[in-house]
Design a protein around this motif. Structure first.
Motif, PDB file in Angstrom:
ATOM      1  N   SER A  78       0.865  -1.171   0.000  1.00  0.00           N
ATOM      2  CA  SER A  78       0.000   0.000   0.000  1.00  0.00           C
ATOM      3  C   SER A  78       0.904   1.224   0.000  1.00  0.00           C
ATOM      4  N   GLU A  79       1.098   1.779  -1.176  1.00  0.00           N
ATOM      5  CA  GLU A  79       2.014   2.910  -1.309  1.00  0.00           C
ATOM      6  C   GLU A  79       1.531   4.123  -0.523  1.00  0.00           C
ATOM      7  N   ALA A  80       0.224   4.345  -0.461  1.00  0.00           N
ATOM      8  CA  ALA A  80      -0.295   5.498   0.290  1.00  0.00           C
ATOM      9  C   ALA A  80      -0.004   5.329   1.780  1.00  0.00           C
ATOM     10  N   PHE A  81      -0.240   4.128   2.296  1.00  0.00           N
ATOM     11  CA  PHE A  81       0.053   3.864   3.703  1.00  0.00           C
ATOM     12  C   PHE A  81       1.551   3.979   3.958  1.00  0.00           C
ATOM     13  N   ALA A  82       2.349   3.439   3.053  1.00  0.00           N
ATOM     14  CA  ALA A  82       3.808   3.512   3.201  1.00  0.00           C
ATOM     15  C   ALA A  82       4.270   4.963   3.236  1.00  0.00           C
ATOM     16  N   ALA A  83       3.695   5.802   2.381  1.00  0.00           N
ATOM     17  CA  ALA A  83       4.076   7.220   2.360  1.00  0.00           C
ATOM     18  C   ALA A  83       3.673   7.908   3.657  1.00  0.00           C
ATOM     19  N   ASP A  84       2.485   7.596   4.171  1.00  0.00           N
ATOM     20  CA  ASP A  84       2.052   8.169   5.452  1.00  0.00           C
ATOM     21  C   ASP A  84       2.984   7.753   6.585  1.00  0.00           C
ATOM     22  N   GLU A  85       3.353   6.481   6.595  1.00  0.00           N
ATOM     23  CA  GLU A  85       4.241   5.987   7.642  1.00  0.00           C
ATOM     24  C   GLU A  85       5.640   6.582   7.515  1.00  0.00           C
ATOM     25  N   GLN A  86       6.111   6.775   6.284  1.00  0.00           N
ATOM     26  CA  GLN A  86       7.421   7.409   6.096  1.00  0.00           C
ATOM     27  C   GLN A  86       7.385   8.849   6.592  1.00  0.00           C
TER      28      GLN A  86
END
Length: 68
Positions: free
Chosen positions: A12-20
């Motif tokens: 999940s790229e959106a979740f990954a970006a939020d977590e980053q």
């Protein structure tokens, strides 16, 4: 959160970006705490560090990885 539960889970790229983004903010806060003598959040530093590790792990685990 953490690593995928099974092989059908997708990145999940959106979740990954939020977590980053969360990890980046936590890293900044950790830097403020560790470089400011007597910082009022010094006692909470281990919690910030744990949250940073969690966010970083989630970001990496939910980013699509290149295939060989």
């Amino acid at each position: 959160m953490g690593l995928f539960r099974n092989s059908s889970d997708q990145p999940s790229e959106a979740f990954a970006a939020d977590e980053q983004n969360r990890a980046d903010g936590l890293a900044h806060r950790i830097g403020e705490i560790t470089t400011t003598p007597g910082h009022p959040s010094t006692g909470s530093l281990p919690f910030y560090q744990d949250a940073y590790r969690d966010a970083s792990t989630n970001a990496a685990a939910h980013t699509a990885q290149p295939r060989n």
